[in-house]
Design an enzyme around this catalytic site. Structure first.
Site, PDB file in Angstrom:
ATOM      1  CG  ASP A   3      36.060  36.699  35.919  1.00 59.02           C
ATOM      2  OD1 ASP A   3      37.059  36.460  36.616  1.00 59.02           O
ATOM      3  OD2 ASP A   3      36.037  37.555  35.006  1.00 59.02           O
ATOM      4  CD  GLU A  30      39.021  37.292  42.331  1.00 62.95           C
ATOM      5  OE1 GLU A  30      38.192  38.176  42.076  1.00 62.95           O
ATOM      6  OE2 GLU A  30      39.359  36.414  41.527  1.00 62.95           O
ATOM      7  CG  ASP A  80      42.886  38.867  34.008  1.00 61.48           C
ATOM      8  OD1 ASP A  80      42.249  37.875  33.605  1.00 61.48           O
ATOM      9  OD2 ASP A  80      42.342  39.870  34.500  1.00 61.48           O
TER      10      ASP A  80
HETATM   11  C1  NOJ Z   1      38.561  39.102  34.364  1.00 58.28           C
HETATM   12  C2  NOJ Z   1      38.890  37.712  33.937  1.00 58.28           C
HETATM   13  O1  NOJ Z   1      40.068  37.284  34.542  1.00 58.28           O
HETATM   14  C3  NOJ Z   1      38.974  37.658  32.422  1.00 58.28           C
HETATM   15  O2  NOJ Z   1      39.267  36.348  32.021  1.00 58.28           O
HETATM   16  C4  NOJ Z   1      37.690  38.140  31.808  1.00 58.28           C
HETATM   17  O3  NOJ Z   1      37.824  38.159  30.408  1.00 58.28           O
HETATM   18  C5  NOJ Z   1      37.364  39.548  32.312  1.00 58.28           C
HETATM   19  N1  NOJ Z   1      37.327  39.547  33.733  1.00 58.28           N
HETATM   20  C6  NOJ Z   1      36.039  40.066  31.771  1.00 58.28           C
HETATM   21  O4  NOJ Z   1      34.995  39.298  32.228  1.00 58.28           O
END
Ligand code: NOJ
Length: 977
Positions: free
Chosen positions: A554, A557, A631
């Site tokens: 995650d 970017e 998200d």
């Molecule tokens: C951002 C991610 O997009 C999300 O899916 C994740 O739960 C959080 N970071 C925490 O790791």
């Protein structure tokens, strides 16, 4: 501690708190102020201004680029020449080497570079370490094949004066016509123009120049800037650019590359993910319903992203397709820097005087990247599948995943203890709900230190993994690229000690803020960093990980909470002395790649296919594992947006895609959650996930009837696993989308070109229309052809092109079967897909109007790489009206491990065949004859029972053959004559 240090620590603590609050408290929509508009991005603004000047001057505008005719050479499928850019103010000419390479696949590649400067010839500012050439390594990360040059491509003798023509492509049907002055390129197929470069004269390669400090007398500033602008050059952001309190030093000054690419006669363009919007891209410079900003590609952690927007998101695939009736073409803009794309459509009215000449639409696009080479691949189709295949040959195919990877994944931020994980696992079983994978978000770690387990909450990783393994289930743990800057953490010591960190512009190790607070970022552009990263995943290093642990990457970017636009400063440095500016959009891929490589080598001799989810991606990431759309929110419009977003990934060569089921932020109402599962079963990557502040929403918690409805949806996904796996196999060898939009399946059906709220599943003929609005009792589904379609569940018949209304109360998933297909299923309910490995098959034979049907099945062990040595079966099923027989034939299965695999599945049989649309003539049939290859003499022609069911009230007939006793890996025939 000095007051200075204290106050800077307080400031950081405050910043972290503010960021966390922002991240944890759902707000209504994105903070636009955190992200640049085109006007706030120097090179974007300059290139749009360049386009405006060209369009104001219209016929008086002449592109300052011309090809030096005397420099042209053509050798081994490649044309080389020098382009001269004339600088208006000085009359000077800048030399730009051009190559046009014609590839065996029929793809053409155009690159334009800047002649290398001698050291010292160009001054870099700030004693920057940045390389003194344009970034030319995007290819190294994105391209893995398809570069063989065409020996058949040849310069044609009949080109008009001042032009060069190269004939190339399959059967010599393609032509590239290069006009020398001003420079333009035109790509033709069968004599018709399909793609034009620099037709509008917007080619702009901002050449490198020394910085000349202009002395400005007091009071003159404004006047000088205006004068610059009048001359077409806004120099204000050439050497420095500030945004949101951060200043980007630009050691090399202005260096953007831009080009207009026109698609004459094409009204629709698709692709260039990732954006939240319609599949058919909108105009961006005026026009009905247009966006006002260009589509932006600058991978970023966009908090609470908005719908129907050209704003950038987490990943970038600069690949675009243009489509018109019966023709698809495309371009791939290979550049890893920040990129913007304007889309303009110009309609020409029908000519009233010449009867029969219809009006048409041209789509004109304008691409600009902040730095790097101009490097564009041109695909001339003619079908969507040809364009996607050519692109995929270059950037790689989706790796065939393990079977569990395409089953259902259960995630949330966070399952808080190992007991919690085991409890959720038990509850799925108690409620008879299938799932394959449970996920751990960042809280499992000891104080956000990756590769560790919180000793209080996760003291028993071994026991937890062992329980999951009992039902062949897996665990996915998150590992992010930011490494906590703290004492007593050997990993940060190794990272810093080995100097594998991304650097500041001064060459110091870059420190920023993310989940753990102060952190450093591993620089996966560095081969030594990859080697080190691989060592961390060994079982004895990542203690508490096991063969059924897989990984989630995650924030790659990269997300940097205190960085400009929530990412790294552009003047940061990476391995090889490339600026972050040059490689930003590739950064996520390099981290994903390092983890993928690591998973291949956890233990010597262990050869399972890796599974690594990524949030950030670039062209080529499809080779490494799935992506998801980040998200989203628990809202109906986010559910609706997920369909075109996932479709867009699929046509952009990255089909293993999904969205958080249920919506990440917020608490979905039960009907929204149910509808989301009913839609989510059509995402190739299918995972429920939720933010830390949300209420628990595992399917067993929602109560009746929602729990049963969600279970039903999950069971459908599991029953269709053989079809999913077959679709993934097809994607892994041809690049074909796993879920497909209407234009892809019906490229001649103009009415369906903008349809993006329904999807075809692989080559199965299944057409799903997820319900994405509250309280719907019915949906309209678009049928593009004259084939008969049948409701999947009750065989109601629909036929005729156009919209059809289907009842869709909450308990109904709108799903049709197009006549002419054979769909493989496994109908026995199991706890996980691993437990279905030796289950028998059901074949659904959906007869078309002519009474025929065809389908396929690919199957292997779903885990290892043995399929590369032939350990698989690939069958074609055919039902033919002329013979009235259903047959299973082999599609080229061979290899050293074939025989052993066939033996392993020797007992796996077909237990049922359902004929949908069975002719009335079968009404009296009670038995069929079955023959199987290799059967004993006495078994050569055995009988099986068939039961016919007459269709009533708009439903079609169906007939069921029970237990024909044929092996799924064998050749056989079921004779109905
Ligand atoms: C951002 C991610 O997009 C999300 O899916 C994740 O739960 C959080 N970071 C925490 O790791």
């Amino acid at each position: 501690m000095s007051a200075g240090i204290l106050s800077s620590r307080l400031a950081f603590a405050f910043l972290l708190l503010a960021t966390l609050c922002a991240l944890l408290t759902p707000v209504e929509s994105v903070k636009h102020g955190n992200f640049k508009t085109c006007d706030q991005s120097g090179f974007c603004k300059r290139n749009r201004a360049y386009a405006d000047t060209a369009s104001h001057l219209a016929h008086n505008w002449e592109s300052p680029y011309k090809l030096d005719s005397s420099s042209i050479t053509f050798h081994n499928g490649q044309l080389s020449a020098v382009v001269l850019k004339k600088i208006a103010t000085s009359g000077e000419e800048v030399r730009l080497p051009l190559t046009v390479t014609f590839l065996e696949s029929g793809t053409a590649r155009v690159t334009l570079d800047e002649e290398k400067r001698q050291k010292g010839e160009i001054e870099l500012r700030h004693d920057s370490q940045a390389r003194k050439e344009r970034y030319n390594e995007a290819e190294k990360w994105a391209i893995v094949g398809g570069l063989d040059v065409s020996m058949g491509a040849a310069v044609s003798a009949d080109a008009p004066e001042g032009t060069t023509k190269v004939v190339y492509g399959p059967g010599g049907k393609f032509e590239a016509v290069i006009t020398h002055a001003p420079l333009s390129l035109e790509f033709k197929r069968d004599g018709t123009s399909h793609i034009k470069f620099n037709e509008r004269g917007l080619l702009n390669l901002e050449h490198w120049r020394p910085k000349i400090e202009k002395e400005k007398k007091e009071g003159e500033e404004a006047a000088t800037e205006e004068a610059d602008k009048d001359a077409g050059e806004d120099e204000s952001t050439w050497w420095e650019e500030s945004f949101g309190g951060n200043t980007d030093s630009k050691p090399r000054g202005p260096e953007s590359v831009a080009l207009d690419i026109s698609f004459p006669g094409y009204e629709h363009v698709y692709g260039i993910p990732e954006h939240a919007g319609s599949l058919s891209l909108k105009e961006t410079r005026g026009g009905e319903g247009a966006h006002s900003e260009p589509y932006r590609l600058y991978n970023a952690d966009v908090f609470e992203y908005e719908m129907d927007s050209p704003m950038t998101l987490y990943g970038a695939i600069p690949f675009m397709q243009a489509h018109r009736k019966d023709s698809t073409v495309g371009v791939f803009w290979l550049n890893g820097a920040e990129t913007w794309i304007d889309v303009v459509k110009s309609k020409s009215a029908a000519n009233a005087l010449s009867l029969g000449v219809a009006g048409h639409t041209d789509t004109q696009t304008h691409w600009f990247s902040e730095s790097g080479l101009l490097d564009v691949f041109v695909f001339l189709g003619p079908e969507p599948k040809d364009v996607i295949k050519s692109y995929s040959e270059l950037t790689g195919f989706t790796q065939l995943p393990q079977q569990f990877a395409i089953a259902y994944h259960q995630c949330r931020w966070n399952y808080v203890t190992d007991e919690d994980v085991m409890d959720v696992d038990r509850k799925f079983d108690k409620h008879d709900i299938p799932y394959d994978v449970i996920w751990l978000d960042i809280e499992y770690t000891h104080e956000k230190k990756y590769f560790t387990w919180d000793p209080l909450t996760f003291p028993k990783p071994k026991e937890m993994h062992a329980q999951l393994d009992q039902h062949d289930r897996k665990l996915v743990a998150i590992i992010d690229p930011h490494i906590k800057n703290t004492a007593d953490y050997p990993i940060i010591d190794e990272l810093k000690g080995k100097d594998l960190v991304a650097k500041t512009k001064e060459g110091k190790q870059y420190e920023g803020w993310c989940w753990p607070g102060s952190s450093y970022w591993v620089d996966c552009f560095n081969p030594a960093a990859i080697t080190w990263w691989k060592s961390l995943f060994k079982y004895d290093k990542f203690v508490g990980s096991f063969p059924n642990t897989f990984i989630w990457n995650d924030m790659n970017e990269p997300s940097v909470f205190n960085g400009p636009e929530t990412t790294m400063p552009k003047d940061n440095m990476h391995y090889g002395n490339w600026e972050h500016r040059d490689v930003h959009n590739i950064n996520g891929l390099t981290f994903h790649n390092a983890t993928y490589e690591a998973m291949l080598e956890r233990k010597s001799g262990e050869v399972r296919r890796p599974f690594v989810l990524t949030r950030s991606f670039f062209s080529g990431s499809q080779r490494l594992g799935p992506m998801w759309t980040g998200d989203n929110q628990a809202k109906w419009d986010h559910l609706a947006a997920s369909i075109p977003m996932v479709l867009n990934q699929n046509i952009a060569g990255y089909p293993f895609a999904g969205a958080d089921v249920g919506g990440f932020f917020g608490n979905p109402e039960k009907d929204l959650l149910t509808r989301w599962y009913q839609a989510g079963i059509w995402y190739p990557f299918f995972r429920g996930h939720a933010h830390i502040d949300t209420r628990r929403r595992e399917p067993f918690l929602v109560g009746s009837p929602y729990k049963e409805l969600i279970t039903q949806a999950l069971r459908l996904r599991y029953a269709l696993m053989p079809a999913w796996y077959t679709a993934f196999h097809e994607a892994s060898v041809t690049g074909a989308p796993i879920v497909r939009p209407n234009y892809y399946v019906h490229p001649g059906d103009e009415k369906g070109f903008a349809v993006d709220d329904q999807l075809y599943f692989g080559s199965t003929g299944l057409l799903a229309k997820p319900v994405t609005t509250a309280g719907a009792e019915s949906v309209d589904i678009y049928i593009a052809d004259d084939e008969t379609y049948f409701d999947y569940f009750d065989y109601t018949t629909y036929s005729g092109k156009g919209m059809h209304t289907i009842k869709a109360p909450l308990e109904k998933m709108p799903l049709l079967m197009q006549g002419g297909h054979i769909i493989p299923r496994r109908d026995r309910p199991r706890r996980s897909s691993g437990l279905m490995k030796f289950d028998p098959f059901t074949l659904v034979v959906v007869l078309d109007r002519a009474g025929s049907a065809e389908g396929s099945l690919y199957l292997d062990d779903g885990e290892t790489f043995d399929y590369q040595q032939g350990a698989y079966i690939h069958r074609r099923f055919l039902f033919d009206t002329t013979t009235n027989a259903l047959t299973s034939v082999d599609i080229a299965t061979s290899g050293s491990k074939t025989a052993a695999y066939l033996k392993a599945i020797a007992k796996v049989r077909v237990e049922k065949v359902i004929f949908v649309g069975a002719p009335d003539a079968w009404a009296d049939k009670t038995e069929v004859y079955v023959s199987e290859e290799g059967a004993k003499e006495s078994q050569r022609r055995k009988k099986a029972g068939i039961a016919f069911h007459k269709g009533e009230n708009g439903k079609t007939n169906y007939a069921i053959v029970r237990d024909p006793k044929v092996g799924i890996g064998k050749g056989w025939k079921i004779d109905l004559s």
